[in-house]
Scaffold this motif. Structure first.
Motif, PDB file in Angstrom:
ATOM      1  N   GLN A  36      11.422   0.692  -2.145  1.00  0.00           N
ATOM      2  CA  GLN A  36      12.686   1.436  -2.100  1.00  0.00           C
ATOM      3  C   GLN A  36      12.840   2.344  -3.315  1.00  0.00           C
ATOM      4  N   ALA A  37      12.231   1.977  -4.428  1.00  0.00           N
ATOM      5  CA  ALA A  37      12.294   2.810  -5.634  1.00  0.00           C
ATOM      6  C   ALA A  37      11.249   3.912  -5.625  1.00  0.00           C
ATOM      7  N   SER A  38      10.061   3.627  -5.080  1.00  0.00           N
ATOM      8  CA  SER A  38       8.971   4.607  -5.137  1.00  0.00           C
ATOM      9  C   SER A  38       9.219   5.809  -4.243  1.00  0.00           C
ATOM     10  N   ARG A  39       9.910   5.609  -3.121  1.00  0.00           N
ATOM     11  CA  ARG A  39      10.106   6.703  -2.180  1.00  0.00           C
ATOM     12  C   ARG A  39      10.993   7.810  -2.748  1.00  0.00           C
ATOM     13  N   PRO A  40      12.196   7.520  -3.225  1.00  0.00           N
ATOM     14  CA  PRO A  40      13.007   8.609  -3.795  1.00  0.00           C
ATOM     15  C   PRO A  40      12.420   9.171  -5.080  1.00  0.00           C
ATOM     16  N   HIS A  67       0.827  -1.216   0.000  1.00  0.00           N
ATOM     17  CA  HIS A  67       0.000   0.000   0.000  1.00  0.00           C
ATOM     18  C   HIS A  67       0.855   1.257   0.000  1.00  0.00           C
ATOM     19  N   LEU A  68       1.899   1.263   0.809  1.00  0.00           N
ATOM     20  CA  LEU A  68       2.765   2.446   0.848  1.00  0.00           C
ATOM     21  C   LEU A  68       3.413   2.685  -0.518  1.00  0.00           C
ATOM     22  N   ALA A  69       3.888   1.620  -1.158  1.00  0.00           N
ATOM     23  CA  ALA A  69       4.496   1.771  -2.484  1.00  0.00           C
ATOM     24  C   ALA A  69       3.469   2.239  -3.503  1.00  0.00           C
ATOM     25  N   TRP A  70       2.289   1.641  -3.463  1.00  0.00           N
ATOM     26  CA  TRP A  70       1.230   2.012  -4.406  1.00  0.00           C
ATOM     27  C   TRP A  70       0.854   3.481  -4.258  1.00  0.00           C
ATOM     28  N   ALA A 128       0.740   8.930  -6.320  1.00  0.00           N
ATOM     29  CA  ALA A 128       1.053  10.351  -6.145  1.00  0.00           C
ATOM     30  C   ALA A 128       1.947  10.850  -7.280  1.00  0.00           C
ATOM     31  N   ILE A 129       2.868  10.013  -7.728  1.00  0.00           N
ATOM     32  CA  ILE A 129       3.716  10.391  -8.864  1.00  0.00           C
ATOM     33  C   ILE A 129       2.859  10.593 -10.118  1.00  0.00           C
ATOM     34  N   LEU A 130       1.919   9.672 -10.357  1.00  0.00           N
ATOM     35  CA  LEU A 130       1.023   9.827 -11.511  1.00  0.00           C
ATOM     36  C   LEU A 130       0.195  11.106 -11.389  1.00  0.00           C
ATOM     37  N   ALA A 131      -0.276  11.374 -10.179  1.00  0.00           N
ATOM     38  CA  ALA A 131      -1.089  12.579  -9.977  1.00  0.00           C
ATOM     39  C   ALA A 131      -0.321  13.834 -10.328  1.00  0.00           C
ATOM     40  N   ALA A 132       0.987  13.801 -10.088  1.00  0.00           N
ATOM     41  CA  ALA A 132       1.818  14.981 -10.338  1.00  0.00           C
ATOM     42  C   ALA A 132       2.346  15.061 -11.759  1.00  0.00           C
ATOM     43  N   GLU A 138       1.242   8.879   6.756  1.00  0.00           N
ATOM     44  CA  GLU A 138       0.808   7.517   6.474  1.00  0.00           C
ATOM     45  C   GLU A 138       1.940   6.516   6.708  1.00  0.00           C
ATOM     46  N   THR A 139       3.150   6.880   6.332  1.00  0.00           N
ATOM     47  CA  THR A 139       4.292   5.995   6.570  1.00  0.00           C
ATOM     48  C   THR A 139       4.458   5.733   8.058  1.00  0.00           C
TER      49      THR A 139
END
Length: 262
Positions: free
Chosen positions: A98-102, A45-48, A53-57, A136-137
């Motif tokens: 690990q990839a989605s956060r940065p 869920h956190l990764a998703w 959020a990246i798509l939204a931006a 959320e994290t």
């Protein structure tokens, strides 16, 4: 402000990562206090959410597809995405997070100044989006820690969570069909480091005081009010502590009390 929030978000992500990275495959399947979610589902869920959020931006067309999924299954689309993402090998799931956060952090840094990121509720400034991701994290990190039976020492990074909790007071009332109080409240919290954080006017007739950790756990519905040291002055402030919710979505049921209700 954005860089500070992102730095704290990165630190919070690393703290949660430290809890899950040593786990065996069986450990990833430990149930958390969130009904139906194990640790793998939580990290999925956190990764998703980072990816959405990246798509939204950055990609309105793909963001619109996510919104349609939400419209078609408002009660279940978040759980479905989390469950589907949790089916992969835990090592791959961890690499995904690990990839989605940065990636999200960089998108927020690069977002046009003064602009706002689309979201399921009102659009948010990049700093607000980073703050929401930290909240959320941290909250899901509490779920994971409880699942593992470990204690995580709170840090002053939760000031961001306290700020969201204070700002969402009116939302908490509206979310349960109540009219928000007309007057402002005073919030005085003792931080993990011992400082006192204050929100709202000094002379507000209604107030809430107590531990910052307890307040943050309450507004993320990770702790029942009966298990906090929070004190309310005034009837509306008292009601707030019963309904506080700083995350979007239907009013949550919260947690059962651990030590009983006085």
């Amino acid at each position: 402000m954005l860089e500070q929030v992102i730095a704290d978000l990165e630190a919070e992500g690393l703290a949660v990562e430290a809890l899950v990275s040593p786990l065996t495959a069986a450990g990833w399947r430990r149930p958390t206090p969130a009904e139906g979610w194990d640790i793998a589902t939580t990290i999925s869920h956190l990764a998703w959410t980072d990816e959405v959020a990246i798509l939204a931006a950055t990609d309105k067309a793909k963001w619109d597809e996510v919104v349609m999924d939400a419209i078609n299954d408002p009660a279940g689309f978040v759980d479905t995405a989390a469950a589907e993402g949790a089916q992969v090998d835990p090592r791959l799931l961890l690499e995904r997070w690990q990839a989605s956060r940065p990636a999200l952090a960089q998108v927020l840094r690069d977002f046009p100044e003064g602009g706002k990121v689309r979201w399921f509720g009102p659009p948010m400034a990049p700093a607000s989006m980073a703050t929401a991701r930290l909240m959320e994290t941290w909250a899901h990190g509490l779920d994971i820690a409880e699942a593992l039976g470990v204690h995580v020492e709170p840090t002053d990074r939760i000031r961001h969570v306290a700020s969201i909790g204070f700002r969402t007071r009116d939302y908490s009332f509206a979310n349960v069909g109540l009219e928000a109080p007309a007057e402002q409240f005073r919030l005085e919290l003792t931080s993990p480091s011992g400082d006192v954080w204050t929100f709202g006017p000094d002379d507000a007739p209604q107030a809430v005081t107590g531990s910052a950790y307890d307040f943050c756990a309450l507004v993320t519905q990770r702790l029942h009010r009966a298990d906090t040291d929070l004190v309310a002055v005034g009837p509306d402030a008292d009601t707030w502590l019963d309904i506080a919710q700083c995350f979007a979505g239907p009013a949550g049921g919260g947690r059962e009390p651990k030590r009983g209700i006085a």
